[in-house]
Scaffold this motif. Sequence first.
Motif, PDB file in Angstrom:
ATOM      1  N   ASP B 120       0.874  -1.169   0.000  1.00  0.00           N
ATOM      2  CA  ASP B 120       0.000   0.000   0.000  1.00  0.00           C
ATOM      3  C   ASP B 120       0.911   1.219   0.000  1.00  0.00           C
ATOM      4  O   ASP B 120       1.875   1.272   0.774  1.00  0.00           O
ATOM      5  CB  ASP B 120      -0.907   0.024   1.233  1.00  0.00           C
ATOM      6  CG  ASP B 120      -1.917   1.158   1.109  1.00  0.00           C
ATOM      7  OD1 ASP B 120      -3.054   0.890   0.693  1.00  0.00           O
ATOM      8  OD2 ASP B 120      -1.558   2.323   1.399  1.00  0.00           O
ATOM      9  N   THR B 297      -9.685   8.189   7.435  1.00  0.00           N
ATOM     10  CA  THR B 297      -8.549   7.698   6.627  1.00  0.00           C
ATOM     11  C   THR B 297      -7.247   7.577   7.428  1.00  0.00           C
ATOM     12  O   THR B 297      -7.158   8.053   8.560  1.00  0.00           O
ATOM     13  CB  THR B 297      -8.254   8.552   5.360  1.00  0.00           C
ATOM     14  OG1 THR B 297      -7.532   9.728   5.718  1.00  0.00           O
ATOM     15  CG2 THR B 297      -9.514   8.905   4.617  1.00  0.00           C
ATOM     16  N   CYS B 361     -12.771   6.704   1.312  1.00  0.00           N
ATOM     17  CA  CYS B 361     -11.537   7.267   0.729  1.00  0.00           C
ATOM     18  C   CYS B 361     -11.285   6.842  -0.706  1.00  0.00           C
ATOM     19  O   CYS B 361     -10.878   7.633  -1.547  1.00  0.00           O
ATOM     20  CB  CYS B 361     -10.351   6.868   1.599  1.00  0.00           C
ATOM     21  SG  CYS B 361      -8.765   7.439   0.998  1.00  0.00           S
ATOM     22  N   ASN B 380      -5.878  11.844   1.791  1.00  0.00           N
ATOM     23  CA  ASN B 380      -4.603  12.266   1.225  1.00  0.00           C
ATOM     24  C   ASN B 380      -4.619  12.377  -0.298  1.00  0.00           C
ATOM     25  O   ASN B 380      -3.631  12.769  -0.890  1.00  0.00           O
ATOM     26  CB  ASN B 380      -3.494  11.296   1.670  1.00  0.00           C
ATOM     27  CG  ASN B 380      -3.938   9.849   1.514  1.00  0.00           C
ATOM     28  OD1 ASN B 380      -4.685   9.519   0.595  1.00  0.00           O
ATOM     29  ND2 ASN B 380      -3.492   8.989   2.410  1.00  0.00           N
ATOM     30  N   ARG B 386     -11.420   9.366  -7.550  1.00  0.00           N
ATOM     31  CA  ARG B 386     -10.885   8.705  -6.376  1.00  0.00           C
ATOM     32  C   ARG B 386     -11.998   8.155  -5.462  1.00  0.00           C
ATOM     33  O   ARG B 386     -11.899   7.062  -4.929  1.00  0.00           O
ATOM     34  CB  ARG B 386     -10.003   9.686  -5.595  1.00  0.00           C
ATOM     35  CG  ARG B 386      -9.536   9.196  -4.239  1.00  0.00           C
ATOM     36  CD  ARG B 386      -8.415   8.197  -4.380  1.00  0.00           C
ATOM     37  NE  ARG B 386      -8.000   7.677  -3.090  1.00  0.00           N
ATOM     38  CZ  ARG B 386      -7.045   6.784  -2.924  1.00  0.00           C
ATOM     39  NH1 ARG B 386      -6.401   6.304  -3.961  1.00  0.00           N
ATOM     40  NH2 ARG B 386      -6.719   6.355  -1.734  1.00  0.00           N
TER      41      ARG B 386
HETATM   42  S1  SF4 Z   1      -5.264   6.268   1.560  1.00  0.00           S
HETATM   43 FE1  SF4 Z   1      -7.398   5.752   1.922  1.00  0.00          FE
HETATM   44  S2  SF4 Z   1      -7.639   3.788   0.902  1.00  0.00           S
HETATM   45 FE2  SF4 Z   1      -5.433   4.096   1.164  1.00  0.00          FE
HETATM   46  S3  SF4 Z   1      -4.942   3.091   3.135  1.00  0.00           S
HETATM   47 FE3  SF4 Z   1      -5.360   5.244   3.553  1.00  0.00          FE
HETATM   48  S4  SF4 Z   1      -7.525   5.283   4.102  1.00  0.00           S
HETATM   49 FE4  SF4 Z   1      -7.168   3.357   3.054  1.00  0.00          FE
END
Ligand code: SF4
Lengths: 167, 419
Positions: B120, B297, B361, B380, B386
């Motif tokens: 991620d 988030t 998110c 972010n 998105r």
């Molecule tokens: S940016 Fe959004 S989708 Fe990605 S890990 Fe963070 S909360 Fe989850």
Amino acid sequence: MQFNGKAHKFGDDVNTDYIISGKYKFKTLNMDELAKHVMEDLDPEFYNKITPGDFIVAGKNFGCGSSREQAPLAIKHARIAAVLAKSFARIFYRNAINTGLPVVECDTDLIDHQDKLVVDLAAGFITNKTKGIQLQVKPLPKVMLKILSDGGLASHFRKHGGFSFDK
Amino acid sequence: MGQTIIEKILSNKSGCKVYAGSIVVADVDFIMGQDGTSPLAIRAFRDMGGSRLFDPSKVALVIDHSAPSPSEGVSNLHHAMREFARKTGCRLYDIGDGVCHQVMLESGRVGPGCLVIGADSHTCTYGALNAFATGVGSTDLAAALISGKMWFKVPPTIKIVCHGRLPKGTYSKDLILYLIGQVSADGATYRAVEFTGEAIDALSMEARFTISNMAIEMGAKAGLMKADEKTMAWIDRYGSCRSFEPVEADPDADYECVWEYDVSSLEPQVAKPHRVDNVVPLAELAGMPIDQAVIGTCTNGRLEDLRIACDIIGERHISPDVRFIVAPASRNIYLQALKEGILEKLVRAGAAVVTPGCGPCVGTHNGVPSDGEKVISTANRNFKGRMGNSTAEIYLASPAAVAAAALTGKITDPQEFIK
Ligand code: SF4
């Protein structure tokens, strides 16, 4: 590895959400299905415009955003031969090599939409046939060439039983 | 010659003294995958002939992106993750446990001097804990699951020094948005960033996480900070089962460049659609109507953020023209916010509280905007599409600014509500 095809031109900062939207990527592991939605938010018809072997040509920072490997895979399964850009986002770059999608850093200002190109990865040059010019290619780090020539990281692992680089 | 933080960590983990530009194969201390990336990693793992994990105690999978599952396709992918965890013996955090990064920060497994990879891109969040943590793809993840190793090119380091103290009503989110606006979305590509200076030292750990979280939005491989008493207090609080060795940059370390900013008169900032580096002072947008406000988030769904929002809301009710979605970043935070009465206040004010996790998110569920709607969010990323609708517009701001917008239905300077 030599490829012949035409250029599909995009701008700077094409992010992974544009390459394949988050709303599709979580649904399936079927990459041929995902490929149909490639670049959809930028050009809803893009998938239908591709002739196998074509190139995506973009500006700087291609592939910024998420670490989703679905992004290079969707491009590969849409039968794009390689992505050419002024620069790439780091994770996308790694993922592309790991999944066997060639990525090439070069001055893409010298390529227009629909130009016919020849890309030779082994020899390290690009010919823009439409314009009759040759482009310099920034060489890949050795480790990445090795992974790419093994057909991606999975086959590299299968072949060598782990990481195998001479530094 | 002196070394930067990342040069030291990669030297420690590869067993040879290295500097920017070298290529190393390094030992990984912890590996994380989430439900958007793990299914592919599991496939790649099998593809590579993997049968067992190099060390199950160093691996965790987290179901957070679509949690609970909104469709049968996702349910089947979740099932595959649960099966994999059961068979290999790694830890699985299931729906309701929280956003992967918050779960990792609270796990006690990630700390100073560690090398962590996560499938991620916001894995860089743990840089605030003095760890080299970075996002990788599913195939890299699979290779590490089998071998416990990963190859890296040691990146050059950019040092960002933040002088002064943030003014009242301005938060670490405003600071990082401002920096991204200055540096641009690819200003730190292939680089590590060290965030230093009085302004960073003064921040709580939670506020620091917001900064390291968004290092990737300037293209960085890592957003590192030194370890101080606050870092060690965080580690103690989450009762680690291992000891960590903080890593400090040498005084004569070689930085690619040093950028200095004075933040003492920083105003609230907003990133406008559809780029995170499209940053302007909030004042320029004040009065613009919004349809949905989101707090949550891995960037800003922590307890401190909920407290800030709650203080802004007070006893008021949100605007009838706005939907207000709150997603606590983890189960712990959810529980603590319940205990402190924060969630009760927010719910009374009109908030819809959703399961700890990614919330809306990434557009999989939990609040997809309708065509042309405007959303203000603490997330972010504000890329087109998105949140699941490519005609919607996303504005990124601090929890205080989002709470203020929920109250008025317009982009509003939160300072108006600060006593
Ligand atoms: S940016 Fe959004 S989708 Fe990605 S890990 Fe963070 S909360 Fe989850």
